[in-house]
Design a protein around this motif. Structure first.
Motif, PDB file in Angstrom:
ATOM      1  N   THR A 132       0.494   2.188  21.926  1.00 52.22           N
ATOM      2  CA  THR A 132       1.307   1.365  20.989  1.00 52.22           C
ATOM      3  C   THR A 132       1.068   1.399  19.636  1.00 52.22           C
ATOM      4  OG1 THR A 132       2.019  -0.958  20.722  1.00 52.22           O
ATOM      5  CG2 THR A 132      -0.321  -0.573  21.111  1.00 52.22           C
ATOM      6  N   VAL A 133       2.076   1.280  18.712  1.00 51.83           N
ATOM      7  CA  VAL A 133       1.772   1.108  17.371  1.00 51.83           C
ATOM      8  C   VAL A 133       2.891  -0.099  16.910  1.00 51.83           C
ATOM      9  CG1 VAL A 133       3.440   2.937  16.656  1.00 51.83           C
ATOM     10  CG2 VAL A 133       1.189   2.483  15.302  1.00 51.83           C
ATOM     11  N   ARG A 134       2.523  -0.546  15.523  1.00 51.89           N
ATOM     12  CA  ARG A 134       3.567  -1.280  14.920  1.00 51.89           C
ATOM     13  C   ARG A 134       3.625  -0.691  13.350  1.00 51.89           C
ATOM     14  NH1 ARG A 134       0.069  -6.953  13.708  1.00 51.89           N
ATOM     15  NH2 ARG A 134      -1.572  -5.828  12.267  1.00 51.89           N
ATOM     16  N   LEU A 135       4.916  -1.287  12.919  1.00 55.40           N
ATOM     17  CA  LEU A 135       5.214  -1.040  11.513  1.00 55.40           C
ATOM     18  C   LEU A 135       5.454  -2.451  11.002  1.00 55.40           C
ATOM     19  CD1 LEU A 135       6.596   1.142  13.517  1.00 55.40           C
ATOM     20  CD2 LEU A 135       7.608   2.049  11.078  1.00 55.40           C
ATOM     21  N   ILE A 136       4.497  -2.801  10.151  1.00 58.74           N
ATOM     22  CA  ILE A 136       4.725  -4.064   9.322  1.00 58.74           C
ATOM     23  C   ILE A 136       5.557  -3.748   8.075  1.00 58.74           C
ATOM     24  CG2 ILE A 136       3.239  -5.846   8.196  1.00 58.74           C
ATOM     25  CD1 ILE A 136       0.974  -4.799   9.829  1.00 58.74           C
ATOM     26  N   THR A 137       6.602  -4.666   7.930  1.00 60.67           N
ATOM     27  CA  THR A 137       7.582  -4.677   6.736  1.00 60.67           C
ATOM     28  C   THR A 137       7.272  -5.919   6.169  1.00 60.67           C
ATOM     29  OG1 THR A 137       9.333  -5.878   8.081  1.00 60.67           O
ATOM     30  CG2 THR A 137       9.117  -3.399   8.398  1.00 60.67           C
ATOM     31  N   SER A 138       8.127  -5.797   4.892  1.00 59.99           N
ATOM     32  CA  SER A 138       8.125  -7.092   3.967  1.00 59.99           C
ATOM     33  C   SER A 138       9.436  -7.133   3.386  1.00 59.99           C
ATOM     34  CB  SER A 138       6.812  -6.461   2.914  1.00 59.99           C
ATOM     35  OG  SER A 138       7.079  -7.443   1.926  1.00 59.99           O
ATOM     36  N   GLU A 139       9.945  -8.337   3.673  1.00 62.10           N
ATOM     37  CA  GLU A 139      11.249  -8.668   2.780  1.00 62.10           C
ATOM     38  C   GLU A 139      11.059  -9.445   1.667  1.00 62.10           C
ATOM     39  OE1 GLU A 139      13.407 -11.047   5.811  1.00 62.10           O
ATOM     40  OE2 GLU A 139      13.591  -9.174   6.994  1.00 62.10           O
ATOM     41  N   ASN A 140      10.004 -10.087   1.262  1.00 61.57           N
ATOM     42  CA  ASN A 140       9.502 -10.798   0.030  1.00 61.57           C
ATOM     43  C   ASN A 140       7.978 -10.864  -0.473  1.00 61.57           C
ATOM     44  OD1 ASN A 140       8.460 -13.010   1.624  1.00 61.57           O
ATOM     45  ND2 ASN A 140      10.519 -13.431   2.202  1.00 61.57           N
ATOM     46  N   ASP A 141       7.826 -11.473  -1.331  1.00 56.70           N
ATOM     47  CA  ASP A 141       6.371 -11.498  -1.851  1.00 56.70           C
ATOM     48  C   ASP A 141       5.244 -12.370  -0.864  1.00 56.70           C
ATOM     49  OD1 ASP A 141       6.833  -9.869  -4.109  1.00 56.70           O
ATOM     50  OD2 ASP A 141       7.342 -11.534  -5.515  1.00 56.70           O
ATOM     51  N   ASP A 142       6.119 -13.221  -0.206  1.00 60.51           N
ATOM     52  CA  ASP A 142       5.237 -13.938   1.025  1.00 60.51           C
ATOM     53  C   ASP A 142       4.756 -13.040   2.004  1.00 60.51           C
ATOM     54  OD1 ASP A 142       5.349 -16.089  -0.591  1.00 60.51           O
ATOM     55  OD2 ASP A 142       7.435 -16.868   0.317  1.00 60.51           O
ATOM     56  N   GLN A 143       5.432 -12.134   2.203  1.00 56.41           N
ATOM     57  CA  GLN A 143       5.250 -11.078   3.318  1.00 56.41           C
ATOM     58  C   GLN A 143       4.369  -9.828   2.887  1.00 56.41           C
ATOM     59  OE1 GLN A 143       8.900 -10.196   5.202  1.00 56.41           O
ATOM     60  NE2 GLN A 143       8.936 -12.104   6.465  1.00 56.41           N
ATOM     61  N   LYS A 144       3.095 -10.041   2.635  1.00 53.44           N
ATOM     62  CA  LYS A 144       2.355  -9.062   2.028  1.00 53.44           C
ATOM     63  C   LYS A 144       2.000  -8.076   3.334  1.00 53.44           C
ATOM     64  CE  LYS A 144       1.675 -10.434  -2.196  1.00 53.44           C
ATOM     65  NZ  LYS A 144       2.146  -9.955  -3.301  1.00 53.44           N
ATOM     66  N   LEU A 145       1.578  -6.762   2.893  1.00 56.25           N
ATOM     67  CA  LEU A 145       1.227  -5.799   3.801  1.00 56.25           C
ATOM     68  C   LEU A 145      -0.349  -6.042   3.976  1.00 56.25           C
ATOM     69  CD1 LEU A 145       2.783  -2.646   2.765  1.00 56.25           C
ATOM     70  CD2 LEU A 145       3.640  -4.454   4.417  1.00 56.25           C
ATOM     71  N   PRO A 146      -1.100  -5.769   5.007  1.00 55.75           N
ATOM     72  CA  PRO A 146      -2.595  -5.753   5.318  1.00 55.75           C
ATOM     73  C   PRO A 146      -3.384  -5.080   4.114  1.00 55.75           C
ATOM     74  CG  PRO A 146      -1.714  -5.377   7.333  1.00 55.75           C
ATOM     75  CD  PRO A 146      -0.479  -5.304   6.245  1.00 55.75           C
ATOM     76  N   ILE A 147      -2.739  -3.994   3.674  1.00 50.90           N
ATOM     77  CA  ILE A 147      -3.544  -3.089   2.713  1.00 50.90           C
ATOM     78  C   ILE A 147      -3.531  -3.840   1.375  1.00 50.90           C
ATOM     79  CG2 ILE A 147      -1.302  -1.721   2.009  1.00 50.90           C
ATOM     80  CD1 ILE A 147      -3.411   0.823   1.883  1.00 50.90           C
ATOM     81  N   GLU A 148      -2.571  -4.584   1.158  1.00 48.91           N
ATOM     82  CA  GLU A 148      -2.282  -5.528  -0.079  1.00 48.91           C
ATOM     83  C   GLU A 148      -3.524  -6.530  -0.156  1.00 48.91           C
ATOM     84  OE1 GLU A 148       1.968  -5.756  -1.700  1.00 48.91           O
ATOM     85  OE2 GLU A 148       2.261  -5.942   0.108  1.00 48.91           O
ATOM     86  N   LEU A 149      -3.703  -7.134   0.858  1.00 49.34           N
ATOM     87  CA  LEU A 149      -4.356  -8.471   0.989  1.00 49.34           C
ATOM     88  C   LEU A 149      -5.753  -7.911   1.055  1.00 49.34           C
ATOM     89  CD1 LEU A 149      -2.262 -10.720   3.832  1.00 49.34           C
ATOM     90  CD2 LEU A 149      -2.801 -10.990   1.154  1.00 49.34           C
TER      91      LEU A 149
END
Length: 245
Positions: free
Chosen positions: A78-95
């Protein structure tokens, strides 16, 4: 990796494995169960829980992929793709790893939120590989247990991780996302570059669930960079995944 023809790689994958775009709750539960097995029970990156599923807040804005072993019905990865629609949905690499990125022009916040994503939580369950593995995340390039699966099947199973990344690529292309990030162990990135997946290292190795470095991928360049045999595999996977999307 053993060198076999394009038709053989793609054909073997199709004979024994099937990509699944896992947006149903049932499929997601399979993904979360594999992640618990690998990330909690085996690697101890996360605590175990009685539900035997590994989830986090990022799953609410992520696409989930599975690879299914056709004859047994079991899921091989399995694998997942984390997306972002707005500034509240940060990617893990950003956080958690923004300081590791040494290419300021490639900071995720330089791009539209709906044009970035992060690949994470790639996991291959233990029964689909040997007990003693290279110690990178999810033992991603593991070999199938020879006691359970036939020699013919074994020819394609080293490509489970590749199949997961190509499934993710097919989704990214269908969603027209242009900037993708991944935190992986450099040996895994080198393995992916071997088949032509353009993993570009954009920062140093840091301690983040093991020794990992930040990498950047432009999904639209994947097809041009893939070796011909794996390009055929991408075309095959795209044909299977697209109707599911």
């Amino acid at each position: 990796m053993t060198e076999i023809s394009a038709d053989s790689i793609s054909g073997h994958f199709s004979d024994y494995l099937k990509p699944v775009f896992s947006e149903s709750e049932q499929h997601k539960k399979h993904s979360f169960g594999i992640r618990h097995q690998v990330y909690c029970e085996e690697l101890h990156f996360e605590p175990e829980n009685i539900q035997k599923v590994e989830t986090d807040d990022f799953d609410d804005h992520a696409y989930h992929c599975l690879i299914q072993h056709k004859s047994s019905g079991q899921y091989a990865g399995t694998v997942r793709l984390i997306t972002s629609e707005n500034d509240d949905q940060k990617l893990p690499i950003e956080l958690y790893c923004q300081n590791a990125i040494q290419r300021p022009e490639l900071f995720p916040n330089n791009f539209d939120r709906n044009d970035i994503c992060e690949i994470s939580r790639l996991a291959v369950p233990l029964e689909f590989r040997r007990r003693k593995m290279d110690n990178f995340d999810g033992a991603a390039l593991g070999v199938i247990n020879k006691e359970i699966y036939s020699e013919t099947e074994l020819r394609c199973f080293p490509f489970i991780a590749v199949g997961l990344y190509l499934s993710a690529t097919a989704i990214l292309l269908s969603k027209n996302i242009h900037h993708c990030y991944v935190m992986v162990e450099p040996r895994l990135a080198r393995s992916m570059r071997f088949v032509g997946l353009p993993f570009e290292q954009i920062g140093p190795v840091i301690d983040y669930h093991g020794k990992r470095a930040p990498f950047y991928i432009q999904p639209q360049s994947v097809e041009d960079n893939l070796k011909p045999d794996f390009k055929a595999l991408l075309n095959n996977i795209t044909a299977e995944v697209t109707p599911q999307i």
